[in-house]
Design an enzyme around this catalytic site. Structure first.
Site, short mmCIF file in Angstrom:
data_model
loop_
_atom_site.label_atom_id
_atom_site.label_comp_id
_atom_site.label_asym_id
_atom_site.label_seq_id
_atom_site.Cartn_x
_atom_site.Cartn_y
_atom_site.Cartn_z
N GLY A 176 0.82 -1.20 0.00
CA GLY A 176 0.00 0.00 0.00
C GLY A 176 0.86 1.25 0.00
N CYS A 177 0.30 2.36 -0.45
CA CYS A 177 1.10 3.58 -0.59
C CYS A 177 1.57 4.13 0.76
CB CYS A 177 0.32 4.63 -1.39
SG CYS A 177 -1.32 5.04 -0.75
#
Length: 306
Positions: free
Chosen positions: A114-115
């Site tokens: 995930g970012c």
């Protein structure tokens, strides 16, 4: 190599598609709009691919994996959703940390990070590994992102001429401390506790700053750890050093890039660990392309911008 993107109409899928469309070493398969949701068409595409990249919501990503035949040993999966990131039979797709590059090379199930988690893990994993931070440390994390991180729906909201006036100012979300990236942040960093996490979305398209305040850590020790953990030319993560007189740092400065920079600022009593990158680059599509390159034996940085 036959590569199928399942979910190529979303923000991440479109970026990956753009990066791969001119590659000569890849035969890219994109289902036409009229059948892209057809189960049998997807089943055939998944099972006939060397690599399948899933750019789907969690539920649909799980369904896609289940469409792959039980005796299919050749199709490798890169899943960009949250669905498989903390499962034992999936490798976390962050090659620069925890010696994961070797595991990625030998796996057929890769969970793309995930970012927000990418920024947090890049900062914390080396310090836990080198015992600068204890596993039971209590941390806070602030993460500022552009609105593209919210996908098509949020992009439409921000770019609408009749948008809500509240979108003119930054918005804090995830207030219940149940953000979907927290489990991977805890697991990959080998922490006993999840951080207090404060994600913020603001009125710009892409780019991310992840910030972790710390007390009483020796800045030279921190610098040495990051230099050794992220040697030059070994990946997309680089250590930019300690910047004593840093006045401003802008969250959109790495927009359009696929690398990530770590910076330190502050003093010996109170410091801030910072990672800056593009939430759509190293935080999403760039990371997926990097993992794809590893899986097919291409140059790790083929098609990436840094």
């Amino acid at each position: 190599m036959k590569v199928f993107i399942d979910g190529s109409s979303g923000t991440t899928g479109l970026r990956i598609r753009e990066r791969l469309s001119d590659r000569k070493d890849i035969n890219l398969n994109i289902l036409p709009d009229e059948i892209r949701r057809n189960t049998e068409a997807r089943r055939e595409a998944l099972n006939n691919s060397d690599i399948a990249i899933l750019c789907l919501p969690d539920k649909e990503a799980i369904e896609a994996v289940n469409l792959i035949d039980a005796d299919n040993k050749h199709t490798k999966i890169i899943d960009t959703s949250t669905a498989h990131r903390v499962l034992k039979n999936w490798v976390y797709g962050f090659p620069e940390v925890n010696n994961l590059r070797e595991k990625i090379l030998n796996s057929n199930r890769i969970a793309n990070p995930g970012c927000h988690a990418t920024g947090f893990i890049s900062l914390v994993a080396p310090l836990v590994h080198e015992k600068i931070l204890n596993r039971d440390v209590l941390l806070s994390c602030f993460s500022l992102t552009g609105y593209s991180g919210g996908g098509k729906k949020m992009i439409a909201q921000y770019e609408s001429p009749e948008r809500d006036l509240n979108l003119n100012s930054p918005g804090l979300y995830g207030l219940n401390q149940n953000h979907k990236h927290l489990p991977e942040m805890k697991k990959i960093c080998d922490l006993e506790n999840e951080p207090v996490f404060c994600p913020i979305v603001a009125d710009y398209y892409s780019g991310m700053l992840v910030m972790i305040p710390v007390y009483d850590l020796n800045l030279k020790d921190l610098s040495d750890v990051y230099k050794n953990y992220y040697p030059e030319n070994s990946g997309l993560v680089k250590f930019g050093g300690y910047v004593e007189d840093l006045k401003f740092i802008y969250s959109g400065s790495y927009s359009g890039r696929d690398d990530l920079e770590i910076l330190l600022t502050g003093n010996e009593s109170r410091a801030v660990l910072i990672s800056r990158f593009d939430n759509l680059g190293k935080g999403a599509s760039g990371a997926a392309v990097q993992n794809l390159n590893l899986l097919i034996g291409a140059d790790e940085f083929e098609g990436l911008i840094f």
